[in-house]
Design a protein around this motif. Structure first.
Motif, mmCIF file in Angstrom:
data_model
loop_
_atom_site.group_PDB
_atom_site.id
_atom_site.type_symbol
_atom_site.label_atom_id
_atom_site.label_comp_id
_atom_site.label_asym_id
_atom_site.label_seq_id
_atom_site.Cartn_x
_atom_site.Cartn_y
_atom_site.Cartn_z
ATOM 1 N N VAL A 191 0.643 -1.367 0.240
ATOM 2 C CA VAL A 191 -0.036 0.039 -0.152
ATOM 3 C C VAL A 191 0.752 1.423 -0.194
ATOM 4 O O VAL A 191 1.897 1.842 0.927
ATOM 5 N N PHE A 192 0.054 2.414 -1.020
ATOM 6 C CA PHE A 192 1.077 3.444 -0.566
ATOM 7 C C PHE A 192 0.050 4.393 -0.616
ATOM 8 O O PHE A 192 -0.101 4.827 -1.277
ATOM 9 N N THR A 193 -0.398 5.093 0.569
ATOM 10 C CA THR A 193 -0.861 6.125 1.147
ATOM 11 C C THR A 193 -0.744 7.771 -0.222
ATOM 12 O O THR A 193 -1.724 8.098 -0.363
ATOM 13 N N ASN A 194 0.160 8.184 0.055
ATOM 14 C CA ASN A 194 0.097 9.832 -0.387
ATOM 15 C C ASN A 194 1.945 9.734 -0.444
ATOM 16 O O ASN A 194 3.024 8.917 0.200
ATOM 17 N N LEU A 195 1.708 10.933 -0.599
ATOM 18 C CA LEU A 195 3.573 11.257 -0.638
ATOM 19 C C LEU A 195 3.897 12.497 -0.322
ATOM 20 O O LEU A 195 2.969 13.415 -1.412
ATOM 21 N N SER A 196 4.419 13.637 0.721
ATOM 22 C CA SER A 196 4.455 15.310 1.069
ATOM 23 C C SER A 196 5.927 14.980 1.101
ATOM 24 O O SER A 196 6.822 13.432 2.089
ATOM 25 N N PRO A 197 6.504 15.704 1.451
ATOM 26 C CA PRO A 197 8.169 16.508 1.812
ATOM 27 C C PRO A 197 8.081 15.947 3.497
ATOM 28 O O PRO A 197 7.319 16.408 4.181
ATOM 29 N N ASP A 198 8.925 15.108 3.118
ATOM 30 C CA ASP A 198 9.504 15.039 4.828
ATOM 31 C C ASP A 198 11.067 13.636 4.776
ATOM 32 O O ASP A 198 11.058 13.618 3.531
ATOM 33 N N HIS A 199 11.688 14.200 5.537
ATOM 34 C CA HIS A 199 12.783 13.261 6.066
ATOM 35 C C HIS A 199 13.894 13.504 4.833
ATOM 36 O O HIS A 199 15.023 12.349 4.657
ATOM 37 N N LEU A 200 14.550 14.486 3.915
ATOM 38 C CA LEU A 200 14.418 15.242 2.429
ATOM 39 C C LEU A 200 16.556 14.530 3.169
ATOM 40 O O LEU A 200 17.046 14.850 2.029
ATOM 41 N N ASP A 201 16.922 15.444 4.012
ATOM 42 C CA ASP A 201 17.999 15.436 4.419
ATOM 43 C C ASP A 201 18.474 13.653 3.817
ATOM 44 O O ASP A 201 19.755 13.899 3.557
ATOM 45 N N ARG A 202 17.822 13.022 4.943
ATOM 46 C CA ARG A 202 18.094 11.790 4.735
ATOM 47 C C ARG A 202 18.843 10.787 3.893
ATOM 48 O O ARG A 202 19.008 10.442 3.626
ATOM 49 N N HIS A 203 17.227 11.268 2.796
ATOM 50 C CA HIS A 203 17.134 10.577 1.671
ATOM 51 C C HIS A 203 17.883 11.483 0.167
ATOM 52 O O HIS A 203 17.685 11.208 -0.688
#
Length: 468
Positions: A191-203
């Motif tokens: 399941v893929f719910t949605n996407l919004s900016p988060d953890h951008l430094d880690r990735h």
């Protein structure tokens, strides 16, 4: 416990001795491996020693005698800077994995394949709604009499679950940290719910963040994929997975728009969930009267859980009955009390503006308790969502900064949770909702969002007791 397979008699390094690390050590030993455990924290090492785990300084280990390094998801392995021990393992050519990878390589055993119905794994990822969706799927299964366990980023660590039985479904919440490094990913339903900016430094940016989520599908190869298509990334992912428009292995879900086409679609509009297959409506559920799933964001969670349940052969009416008994998760749009026509809702998990916006859109006539340790940009982005706010009661380190960003919205600086709850309760009228949705971290006043939510709940109950 899931005994880890494939390392019998071999040394396996384990870095990070929190919940997942301790469970990993136990699961490795159960499978005959020899864990070499280490944590940079003296407190964590002391706790591990008390649990009978032998410690080995991985900064001085001879990597030539190590079969693999298992690292806790919270430890950076690539960006922004690799951990020194992980970097040493990479340099020595030692495979690096995590507990999620170990789980998937060890989950399917010969005994399980002999069952009439081999156990299945449902894995849930996305930016928002993962926990609620995971818990809701588990709740539906339980209410319908299907054996189920819940683990991962919620509940137990994946290696700590009981060995699954005939027909059992294991429901996992998986974060980008967990997915990014797992060497094995084989869910039956993803399941893929949605996407919004988060953890951008880690990735290293939005692309890397999405790529970590996408691994569950591109490398996991699930039999069925449930994809939220309200963002372009979800549309792209669904398009990549479907072989044709009518491919029923992909179920597209949405909150707020009708989904057309010959495929399998589940969407919520104006409070109603609808299921369409081959262009024909198969079922509908009125979500408006379900107290545990308020607001459009929870309607998306309901669509995802519904799609999974239907994939597992559960009838729409049984799913609706289970929705009605779902109480929600603590600190996530949690109705904690109702008195005198006023509802009290704890959404302490709303630690950023995106999640606070969802909470503010879920209710009318809001008396909003917000504040804490604000993040970059403060709450300026919430301006479009303040129409239902009757008054804001601001607490914590960023209370005055937040006040400057509220424009004409009525507000009061209260500093503490007790004061904010007392003032909001004193001014609330029938039909109002006293909502804790801080849009900020908790660390200025509380160790975590759970303790903040507990403080809100305690203050509300104390206030209601005093009124009596």
């Amino acid at each position: 416990m899931i005994a880890v397979q494939g390392f019998e008699g071999q040394n396996v390094a384990v870095l990070g001795l929190g919940r997942s690390g301790l469970a990993t050590c136990a699961a490795l030993r159960a499978g005959g491996a020899i864990p070499l455990a280490w944590d940079e924290s003296p407190e964590a090492r002391a706790k591990a020693e008390a649990a009978g785990i032998d410690l080995h300084d991985l900064g001085r280990v001879d990597w030539s005698g190590v079969a693999s390094l298992i690292t806790s998801p919270g430890i950076p392995h690539l960006y922004p800077v690799p951990n020194r021990i992980i970097a040493a393992a990479y340099a020595a050519g030692v495979p690096v994995d995590n507990d999620i990878g170990l789980f998937f390589r060890s989950f399917t055993t010969e005994a399980a394949m002999a069952f009439d119905q081999p156990p299945k794994v449902v894995a849930v990822t996305g930016s928002n709604g993962k926990s609620t969706t995971t818990a809701l799927i588990h709740h539906i299964l339980t209410e319908c009499g299907r054996p189920s366990q819940m683990a991962g980023n919620i509940g137990k660590g994946v290696l700590s679950i009981d060995v699954p039985q005939d027909g059992e479904v294991v429901v996992l919440e998986l974060s980008s940290y967990q997915l990014d490094l797992a060497r094995a990913l084989t869910p039956d339903i993803a399941v893929f719910t949605n996407l919004s900016p988060d953890h951008l430094d880690r990735h290293n940016g939005m692309g890397g963040y999405f790529a970590a989520k996408r691994r569950l599908f591109a490398e996991g190869g699930p039999d069925r994929a449930v994809i939220g298509v309200d963002e372009v990334e979800g549309q792209y992912l669904a398009g990549q997975l479907a072989l044709a428009p009518e491919d029923a292995r992909v179920i597209r879900i949405s909150s707020g728009k009708k989904l057309a086409g010959p495929g399998w679609n589940v969407f919520a509009r104006k409070g109603f969930l609808a299921e369409y297959r081959r262009g024909k409506q198969m079922a509908s559920i009125d979500l408006r009267a379900i107290p545990g799933l308020p607001g459009a964001h929870n309607h998306q969670n309901a669509c995802a859980a519904y799609a999974v349940a239907r994939s597992l052969g559960i009838a729409p009416r049984l799913i609706e009955d289970a929705f009605l008994t779902f109480k929600g998760l603590p600190h996530r749009s949690q109705l904690i009390a109702e008195a005198g026509g006023v509802r009290y809702v704890n959404d302490s998990k709303a630690t950023n503006v995106e999640s606070a916006a969802q909470a503010l859109q879920a209710f009318d006539n809001i008396r909003w308790i917000a504040g804490g340790l604000g993040k970059d940009g403060g709450i300026a982005a919430l301006h479009p969502h303040l129409g239902h706010v009757r008054k804001a009661y601001l607490i914590g380190h960023s209370a005055r900064d937040f006040a400057l960003q509220l424009g004409t919205t009525a507000h009061e600086i209260c500093e503490t949770m007790d004061q904010a709850v007392a003032r909001s309760m004193a001014e609330a009228e029938p039909g109002d909702v006293v909502l804790l949705a801080p849009a900020a971290a908790s660390f200025d006043q509380y160790p975590d969002f759970e303790k903040r939510g507990e403080a809100f709940t305690a203050a509300v109950h104390a206030g209601l007791t005093d009124e009596r």
